[in-house]
Design a protein around this motif. Structure first.
Motif, PDB file in Angstrom:
ATOM      1  N   PRO A 159       0.988  -1.535  -0.032  1.00  0.00           N
ATOM      2  CA  PRO A 159       0.265  -0.237  -0.133  1.00  0.00           C
ATOM      3  C   PRO A 159       0.955   1.407   0.009  1.00  0.00           C
ATOM      4  CG  PRO A 159      -1.617  -1.634   1.796  1.00  0.00           C
ATOM      5  CD  PRO A 159       0.381  -2.359   0.675  1.00  0.00           C
ATOM      6  N   GLY A 160       2.522   1.455   0.655  1.00  0.00           N
ATOM      7  CA  GLY A 160       3.591   2.347   0.440  1.00  0.00           C
ATOM      8  C   GLY A 160       3.239   3.582   1.314  1.00  0.00           C
ATOM      9  N   PRO A 161       4.423   3.723   1.967  1.00  0.00           N
ATOM     10  CA  PRO A 161       4.282   4.958   3.232  1.00  0.00           C
ATOM     11  C   PRO A 161       3.226   5.789   3.371  1.00  0.00           C
ATOM     12  CG  PRO A 161       5.246   5.615   0.671  1.00  0.00           C
ATOM     13  CD  PRO A 161       5.564   4.445   0.384  1.00  0.00           C
ATOM     14  N   ASN A 162       2.713   6.516   2.510  1.00  0.00           N
ATOM     15  CA  ASN A 162       1.236   6.546   3.048  1.00  0.00           C
ATOM     16  C   ASN A 162       0.038   6.236   2.944  1.00  0.00           C
ATOM     17  OD1 ASN A 162       3.014   9.810   1.961  1.00  0.00           O
ATOM     18  ND2 ASN A 162       2.761   9.045  -0.214  1.00  0.00           N
ATOM     19  N   PHE A 163       0.382   5.285   2.742  1.00  0.00           N
ATOM     20  CA  PHE A 163      -0.976   4.331   3.035  1.00  0.00           C
ATOM     21  C   PHE A 163      -1.481   4.509   4.731  1.00  0.00           C
ATOM     22  CE2 PHE A 163      -3.443   0.340   4.650  1.00  0.00           C
ATOM     23  CZ  PHE A 163      -4.766   0.413   3.398  1.00  0.00           C
ATOM     24  N   PRO A 164      -0.875   5.254   6.486  1.00  0.00           N
ATOM     25  CA  PRO A 164      -1.576   5.134   7.327  1.00  0.00           C
ATOM     26  C   PRO A 164      -2.614   6.556   6.989  1.00  0.00           C
ATOM     27  CG  PRO A 164       1.103   4.269   7.523  1.00  0.00           C
ATOM     28  CD  PRO A 164       0.699   4.665   5.757  1.00  0.00           C
ATOM     29  N   GLN A 165      -2.132   7.518   6.426  1.00  0.00           N
ATOM     30  CA  GLN A 165      -2.773   8.390   5.907  1.00  0.00           C
ATOM     31  C   GLN A 165      -4.239   8.260   6.099  1.00  0.00           C
ATOM     32  OE1 GLN A 165      -1.577  10.803   2.898  1.00  0.00           O
ATOM     33  NE2 GLN A 165       0.643  11.591   3.606  1.00  0.00           N
ATOM     34  N   ALA A 166      -4.713   6.951   5.458  1.00  0.00           N
ATOM     35  CA  ALA A 166      -6.261   6.520   5.761  1.00  0.00           C
ATOM     36  C   ALA A 166      -6.681   6.145   6.921  1.00  0.00           C
ATOM     37  CB  ALA A 166      -6.198   5.512   4.327  1.00  0.00           C
ATOM     38  N   TYR A 167      -5.811   6.196   7.842  1.00  0.00           N
ATOM     39  CA  TYR A 167      -6.647   5.704   9.498  1.00  0.00           C
ATOM     40  C   TYR A 167      -7.877   5.198   9.536  1.00  0.00           C
ATOM     41  CZ  TYR A 167      -5.791   9.407  12.248  1.00  0.00           C
ATOM     42  OH  TYR A 167      -6.485  10.628  12.729  1.00  0.00           O
ATOM     43  N   THR A 168      -8.787   6.633   9.091  1.00  0.00           N
ATOM     44  CA  THR A 168      -9.949   6.583   9.660  1.00  0.00           C
ATOM     45  C   THR A 168     -10.858   6.325   8.622  1.00  0.00           C
ATOM     46  OG1 THR A 168      -9.748   8.696   8.350  1.00  0.00           O
ATOM     47  CG2 THR A 168      -9.348   9.222  10.238  1.00  0.00           C
ATOM     48  N   ALA A 169     -10.345   5.348   7.318  1.00  0.00           N
ATOM     49  CA  ALA A 169     -11.187   4.570   6.736  1.00  0.00           C
ATOM     50  C   ALA A 169     -12.447   3.703   6.939  1.00  0.00           C
ATOM     51  CB  ALA A 169     -10.785   4.209   5.253  1.00  0.00           C
ATOM     52  N   VAL A 170     -13.036   4.049   6.349  1.00  0.00           N
ATOM     53  CA  VAL A 170     -14.387   2.986   6.814  1.00  0.00           C
ATOM     54  C   VAL A 170     -14.208   1.988   5.773  1.00  0.00           C
ATOM     55  CG1 VAL A 170     -17.360   2.309   7.121  1.00  0.00           C
ATOM     56  CG2 VAL A 170     -15.591   4.660   7.728  1.00  0.00           C
ATOM     57  N   ILE A 171     -13.927   2.158   4.470  1.00  0.00           N
ATOM     58  CA  ILE A 171     -13.717   1.245   3.011  1.00  0.00           C
ATOM     59  C   ILE A 171     -12.470   1.351   2.456  1.00  0.00           C
ATOM     60  CG2 ILE A 171     -15.459   2.646   2.075  1.00  0.00           C
ATOM     61  CD1 ILE A 171     -16.794   0.094   0.498  1.00  0.00           C
TER      62      ILE A 171
END
Length: 229
Positions: free
Chosen positions: A85-97
């Motif tokens: 998913p890449g190094p920026n993936f943790p930015q989406a920790y709020t995602a529901v889907i």
């Protein structure tokens, strides 16, 4: 030479304020890198797009579905040729889907989903294991081109499992198949064995005095070298 006076000064201040406001708005509207790491936008018939259309307060921006505050609630990175998913993936920790199908992902995503406690639906390639394993999800369904992991389980509520946290600690979910322990009020340290709050004043006092002593020693050393040279 341009005339000077109160009027010009006011105009200059107004221009400066307008520039700062424009920069602030541009910064506020800037999307997180994870939303733009893959070209294109959310596909109209993807599950992320359908989720985003359920509420008028949500909007599609590049590869993300966000609310009016810019919080990522959906992420569509399907068909992005991703091995991870890449190094920026943790930015989406709020995602529901999240949709990651049609990517050559490695099978073991490991700790990639640390902190993704809100995640309810994860779409993956068929060959990729759901994070934490199938037992970490309430439902896992297989389709012709993908696999859907739905409703991650709360390991802290599992019965029949050994106690995961020390006596003075409590368990908190930390993503699919993941959990963490935090000390209860009044305890800290290894295995929450130390009683009483952690003294920040003492810590920073010691740190400050140590830094000051080292700085003075270095200054005295450099001063002595300067005198002898």
């Amino acid at each position: 030479m341009a005339p000077s006076g109160p009027g010009n000064l006011i105009n200059l201040v107004c221009w400066a304020l307008a520039l700062l406001l424009a920069l602030g708005v541009e910064r506020a509207l800037a999307l997180p890198e994870v939303c733009t790491q893959c070209p294109g936008s959310v596909q109209n018939l993807s599950q992320v797009a359908l989720y985003c259309k359920e509420s008028s307060t949500l909007m599609v921006q590049a590869r993300c579905c966000t609310n009016q505050k810019g919080t990522i609630l959906g992420l569509d990175l399907q068909n992005c040729s991703l091995k991870d998913p890449g190094p920026n993936f943790p930015q989406a920790y709020t995602a529901v889907i999240i949709d990651l199908q049609t990517n050559p992902l490695k099978d073991d995503l490991g700790d990639t989903f640390h902190g993704f406690t809100h995640l309810e639906t994860l779409v993956l390639p068929q060959t990729v294991t759901c994070p934490g394993g199938n037992n970490s999800w309430e439902n896992v369904t297989y389709h012709m081109n993908n696999k859907i992991c739905k409703w991650q389980k709360n390991l802290c509520n599992s019965t029949g499992e050994p106690e995961m946290c020390p006596e003075n600690g409590s368990c908190l979910p930390d993503g699919p198949g993941l959990s963490k322990c935090i000390c209860t009020d009044g305890f800290h340290g290894y295995k929450c064995m130390r009683q009483g709050s952690f003294s920040l004043l003492m810590f920073f006092g010691i740190l400050g005095s140590t830094t000051l002593s080292i700085s003075f020693l270095l200054w005295a050393t450099q001063r002595r070298k300067a005198k002898t040279s």
